[in-house]
Each structure stands twice: as structure tokens, then as C-alpha cells.
Design a protein around this motif. Structure first.
Motif, PDB file in Angstrom:
ATOM      1  N   TYR A  87       0.844  -1.201   0.000  1.00  0.00           N
ATOM      2  CA  TYR A  87       0.000   0.000   0.000  1.00  0.00           C
ATOM      3  C   TYR A  87       0.876   1.246   0.000  1.00  0.00           C
ATOM      4  CZ  TYR A  87      -3.235   3.599   1.588  1.00  0.00           C
ATOM      5  OH  TYR A  87      -3.965   4.757   1.703  1.00  0.00           O
ATOM      6  N   ILE A  88       0.708   2.074  -1.029  1.00  0.00           N
ATOM      7  CA  ILE A  88       1.526   3.270  -1.220  1.00  0.00           C
ATOM      8  C   ILE A  88       0.747   4.511  -0.785  1.00  0.00           C
ATOM      9  CG2 ILE A  88       2.797   4.653  -2.899  1.00  0.00           C
ATOM     10  CD1 ILE A  88       2.817   2.090  -4.694  1.00  0.00           C
ATOM     11  N   GLU A  89       1.331   5.255   0.143  1.00  0.00           N
ATOM     12  CA  GLU A  89       0.747   6.514   0.595  1.00  0.00           C
ATOM     13  C   GLU A  89       1.668   7.665   0.191  1.00  0.00           C
ATOM     14  OE1 GLU A  89      -1.495   6.268   4.534  1.00  0.00           O
ATOM     15  OE2 GLU A  89       0.158   4.864   4.851  1.00  0.00           O
ATOM     16  N   LEU A  90       1.193   8.886   0.390  1.00  0.00           N
ATOM     17  CA  LEU A  90       1.970  10.075   0.023  1.00  0.00           C
ATOM     18  C   LEU A  90       3.332  10.081   0.712  1.00  0.00           C
ATOM     19  CD1 LEU A  90       1.936  12.724  -1.589  1.00  0.00           C
ATOM     20  CD2 LEU A  90       0.950  13.846   0.416  1.00  0.00           C
ATOM     21  N   ALA A  91       3.370   9.621   1.955  1.00  0.00           N
ATOM     22  CA  ALA A  91       4.619   9.615   2.718  1.00  0.00           C
ATOM     23  C   ALA A  91       5.659   8.668   2.128  1.00  0.00           C
ATOM     24  CB  ALA A  91       4.338   9.233   4.170  1.00  0.00           C
ATOM     25  N   ASN A  92       5.237   7.718   1.289  1.00  0.00           N
ATOM     26  CA  ASN A  92       6.166   6.754   0.686  1.00  0.00           C
ATOM     27  C   ASN A  92       6.849   7.288  -0.565  1.00  0.00           C
ATOM     28  OD1 ASN A  92       3.607   4.469   1.482  1.00  0.00           O
ATOM     29  ND2 ASN A  92       5.551   4.554   2.567  1.00  0.00           N
ATOM     30  N   VAL A  93       6.406   8.436  -1.084  1.00  0.00           N
ATOM     31  CA  VAL A  93       6.968   8.997  -2.308  1.00  0.00           C
ATOM     32  C   VAL A  93       8.145   9.897  -1.957  1.00  0.00           C
ATOM     33  CG1 VAL A  93       6.508  10.471  -4.311  1.00  0.00           C
ATOM     34  CG2 VAL A  93       4.761   8.872  -3.503  1.00  0.00           C
ATOM     35  N   ASP A  94       9.324   9.575  -2.514  1.00  0.00           N
ATOM     36  CA  ASP A  94      10.504  10.367  -2.177  1.00  0.00           C
ATOM     37  C   ASP A  94      10.707  11.516  -3.171  1.00  0.00           C
ATOM     38  OD1 ASP A  94      11.920   9.457  -4.467  1.00  0.00           O
ATOM     39  OD2 ASP A  94      12.703   7.739  -3.374  1.00  0.00           O
ATOM     40  N   LEU A  95      11.716  12.330  -2.912  1.00  0.00           N
ATOM     41  CA  LEU A  95      11.938  13.542  -3.700  1.00  0.00           C
ATOM     42  C   LEU A  95      12.398  13.261  -5.128  1.00  0.00           C
ATOM     43  CD1 LEU A  95      13.722  15.768  -1.005  1.00  0.00           C
ATOM     44  CD2 LEU A  95      11.325  15.867  -1.746  1.00  0.00           C
ATOM     45  N   MET A  96      12.913  12.047  -5.369  1.00  0.00           N
ATOM     46  CA  MET A  96      13.430  11.696  -6.687  1.00  0.00           C
ATOM     47  C   MET A  96      12.408  10.952  -7.530  1.00  0.00           C
ATOM     48  SD  MET A  96      16.411  13.022  -6.735  1.00  0.00           S
ATOM     49  CE  MET A  96      17.105  12.260  -8.188  1.00  0.00           C
ATOM     50  N   GLY A  97      11.171  10.870  -7.067  1.00  0.00           N
ATOM     51  CA  GLY A  97      10.144  10.178  -7.844  1.00  0.00           C
ATOM     52  C   GLY A  97      10.143   8.680  -7.640  1.00  0.00           C
ATOM     53  N   GLY A  98      10.765   8.233  -6.569  1.00  0.00           N
ATOM     54  CA  GLY A  98      10.758   6.816  -6.233  1.00  0.00           C
ATOM     55  C   GLY A  98       9.777   6.525  -5.115  1.00  0.00           C
ATOM     56  N   ILE A  99       9.649   5.251  -4.787  1.00  0.00           N
ATOM     57  CA  ILE A  99       8.732   4.824  -3.730  1.00  0.00           C
ATOM     58  C   ILE A  99       9.538   4.088  -2.673  1.00  0.00           C
ATOM     59  CG2 ILE A  99       6.738   3.383  -3.162  1.00  0.00           C
ATOM     60  CD1 ILE A  99       5.830   3.812  -6.100  1.00  0.00           C
ATOM     61  N   ALA A 100       9.418   4.530  -1.433  1.00  0.00           N
ATOM     62  CA  ALA A 100      10.199   3.944  -0.350  1.00  0.00           C
ATOM     63  C   ALA A 100       9.302   3.230   0.658  1.00  0.00           C
ATOM     64  CB  ALA A 100      11.010   5.026   0.357  1.00  0.00           C
ATOM     65  N   THR A 101       9.631   2.009   0.939  1.00  0.00           N
ATOM     66  CA  THR A 101       9.025   1.197   2.000  1.00  0.00           C
ATOM     67  C   THR A 101       7.506   1.357   2.158  1.00  0.00           C
ATOM     68  OG1 THR A 101       9.568   2.890   3.668  1.00  0.00           O
ATOM     69  CG2 THR A 101      11.160   1.096   3.318  1.00  0.00           C
ATOM     70  N   PRO A 102       6.724   0.952   1.138  1.00  0.00           N
ATOM     71  CA  PRO A 102       5.273   0.957   1.325  1.00  0.00           C
ATOM     72  C   PRO A 102       4.874  -0.098   2.346  1.00  0.00           C
ATOM     73  CG  PRO A 102       5.831  -0.168  -0.699  1.00  0.00           C
ATOM     74  CD  PRO A 102       7.110   0.409  -0.173  1.00  0.00           C
ATOM     75  N   SER A 103       3.709   0.051   2.928  1.00  0.00           N
ATOM     76  CA  SER A 103       3.224  -0.923   3.907  1.00  0.00           C
ATOM     77  C   SER A 103       2.723  -2.174   3.208  1.00  0.00           C
ATOM     78  CB  SER A 103       2.086  -0.315   4.734  1.00  0.00           C
ATOM     79  OG  SER A 103       2.480   0.897   5.336  1.00  0.00           O
ATOM     80  N   SER A 104       2.824  -3.311   3.888  1.00  0.00           N
ATOM     81  CA  SER A 104       2.209  -4.553   3.415  1.00  0.00           C
ATOM     82  C   SER A 104       1.048  -4.855   4.346  1.00  0.00           C
ATOM     83  CB  SER A 104       3.227  -5.702   3.440  1.00  0.00           C
ATOM     84  OG  SER A 104       4.244  -5.495   2.486  1.00  0.00           O
ATOM     85  N   ILE A 105      -0.165  -4.791   3.807  1.00  0.00           N
ATOM     86  CA  ILE A 105      -1.368  -4.884   4.641  1.00  0.00           C
ATOM     87  C   ILE A 105      -2.342  -5.887   4.025  1.00  0.00           C
ATOM     88  CG2 ILE A 105      -3.261  -3.589   5.700  1.00  0.00           C
ATOM     89  CD1 ILE A 105      -1.640  -1.041   5.347  1.00  0.00           C
ATOM     90  N   ILE A 106      -2.918  -6.737   4.852  1.00  0.00           N
ATOM     91  CA  ILE A 106      -3.916  -7.671   4.371  1.00  0.00           C
ATOM     92  C   ILE A 106      -5.180  -6.908   3.984  1.00  0.00           C
ATOM     93  CG2 ILE A 106      -4.941  -8.153   6.650  1.00  0.00           C
ATOM     94  CD1 ILE A 106      -5.002 -11.164   5.709  1.00  0.00           C
ATOM     95  N   GLY A 107      -5.855  -7.393   2.944  1.00  0.00           N
ATOM     96  CA  GLY A 107      -6.972  -6.660   2.346  1.00  0.00           C
ATOM     97  C   GLY A 107      -8.023  -6.169   3.327  1.00  0.00           C
ATOM     98  N   LYS A 108      -8.400  -7.001   4.276  1.00  0.00           N
ATOM     99  CA  LYS A 108      -9.488  -6.629   5.195  1.00  0.00           C
ATOM    100  C   LYS A 108      -9.085  -5.524   6.172  1.00  0.00           C
ATOM    101  CE  LYS A 108      -8.415 -10.557   8.228  1.00  0.00           C
ATOM    102  NZ  LYS A 108      -8.948 -11.845   8.755  1.00  0.00           N
ATOM    103  N   GLU A 109      -7.778  -5.249   6.260  1.00  0.00           N
ATOM    104  CA  GLU A 109      -7.313  -4.210   7.179  1.00  0.00           C
ATOM    105  C   GLU A 109      -6.875  -2.930   6.468  1.00  0.00           C
ATOM    106  OE1 GLU A 109      -4.302  -5.879   9.665  1.00  0.00           O
ATOM    107  OE2 GLU A 109      -5.631  -7.408  10.510  1.00  0.00           O
TER     108      GLU A 109
END
Length: 207
Positions: A121-143
Motif C-alpha cells: 500500500y503506497i501513501e503520500l509519505a512513501n513517495v521520495d523527492l526523486m520520484g521513487g517509492i520507499a518502503t510501502p506498507s504490506s497490509i492484508i486486504g481486510k485491514e
């Protein structure tokens, strides 16, 4: 959790061989060098884009004075930033009829996650200044939170829809294929332009 800095000296450290430590050092230095090169290359790409558009060098900081009939009654916007002359200059210099609407495909259909599948799951906080994605959360669907409803694919880009955060955008690479992102992002790609070009364009200070 509730870690006390005073206990730092009591943390147990495994015994590593000197050869192993040198290998770690080598990997770290290589990673650092790649990171520095990526920053340099990104700045070069941004400069090439702006020079091709002929934008940055010719912009001037003049003041725009508009009446209500020339501003809010037309655009519905009251924020002064929207009416800065530099944006009108940019539009005139680009001189193109291409827009996001007619040049890109926007994916805004909601996705219903499976309760028993784990998603990145990618949130705004996961987007870095270079246009990459850092450490998104891994969450089960129901949560997952109710806003986790955009399924993303390799090669797409995500752009924050929050006012003032347009430059918070990222490229979806293979490792994030079929991840979910917040409905606070626009998800798009284009047949006319590479996703990398769109990413640099949207992150440019001139746009």
C-alpha cells in the motif's frame, strides 16, 4: 517501542569477520555512489527538459493585477499563486494543444481488494523527492484503509491530487506492480510520452 537511549550501550552486537565487514562496506559504498549518480542524472534530465521548453531562463517575477471578472468569475480560484504571470508565460512558450486529458489515460476506477490477500500500500509519505517509492506498507486486504482503492501497474505514474503537492509523484516500477495506492493520487500513463518523461515534467518547478 519504548527504547531508552541510555540502554544503547547494552545492545548486543554479533561477531562478524573482517572479510564480511569489508563486503558490507563495499556494497554500501556502491549503493551510495549509485544514489549520487542518480541524483546527478535526474537533475540533468530536468535541465534538458526545461531547456527544450525554453522556460526557466526567460521567466520574470512580475506582479499580476486582475479584477474579479478577470479572475474568480472565470476560474473560480481565489489563490494568488494561480494568477502569477509566470504560468501564463509558460503556457505561451509551450504553445501546445496537448493536455493531460487528451495525451494521457487516467485510471480512476476503484479496486475492491480481496480480504485475504496481502497488498503493498503506497501513501503520500512513501513517495521520495526523486520520484521513487520507499518502503510501502504490506497490509492484508481486510485491514486496508477505505482510501486504498487504486490498483497500479508497472510503467504508470502516480501524482498527488492534494493541492500544493503536485510534485509528489512517482514511477511504478516492477516491484510495485499490482500494489494499491491511495485515492489521493491520480494514476496515469500515456501512449505519446514515456512515463519517465511525464514524471520529470510533473516534478519540474516550472509546471
Amino acid at each position: 517501542s519504548n527504547f531508552s537511549p541510555a540502554k544503547l550501550k547494552d545492545i548486543k552486537i554479533p561477531c562478524f569477520s573482517n572479510d564480511f565487514c569489508l563486503k558490507i562496506t563495499d556494497k554500501f559504498n556502491r549503493a551510495y555512489d549509485f544514489q549520487q549518480c542518480s541524483k546527478t542524472d535526474y537533475k540533468l534530465a530536468e535541465k534538458m527538459l526545461e531547456e527544450n521548453l525554453g522556460i526557466k531562463q526567460s521567466l520574470n517575477d512580475t506582479v499580476s493585477i486582475k479584477t474579479l471578472s478577470e479572475s474568480f468569475n472565470i476560474s473560480g480560484r481565489l489563490d494568488a499563486e494561480y494568477y502569477q504571470p509566470k504560468y501564463e508565460q509558460i503556457e505561451n512558450q509551450i504553445a501546445s494543444n496537448n493536455t493531460v486529458y487528451n495525451s494521457c489515460k487516467i485510471y480512476d476506477k476503484n479496486f475492491n481488494p480481496n480480504d485475504d490477500i496481502i497488498y503493498q500500500y503506497i501513501e503520500l509519505a512513501n513517495v521520495d523527492l526523486m520520484g521513487g517509492i520507499a518502503t510501502p506498507s504490506s497490509i492484508i486486504g481486510k485491514e486496508l484503509p477505505s482510501r486504498a482503492r487504486r490498483l497500479v501497474k508497472t510503467g504508470q505514474i502516480i501524482i498527488s491530487s492534494i493541492e500544493g503537492s503536485l510534485q509528489s509523484c512517482a514511477l511504478i516500477t516492477e516491484e510495485f506492480d499490482n500494489a494499491l495506492c491511495s485515492t489521493g493520487f491520480y494514476v496515469l500513463d500515456s501512449q505519446k510520452y514515456t512515463s519517465e518523461t511525464l514524471l520529470v515534467l510533473f516534478k519540474s518547478e516550472s509546471i
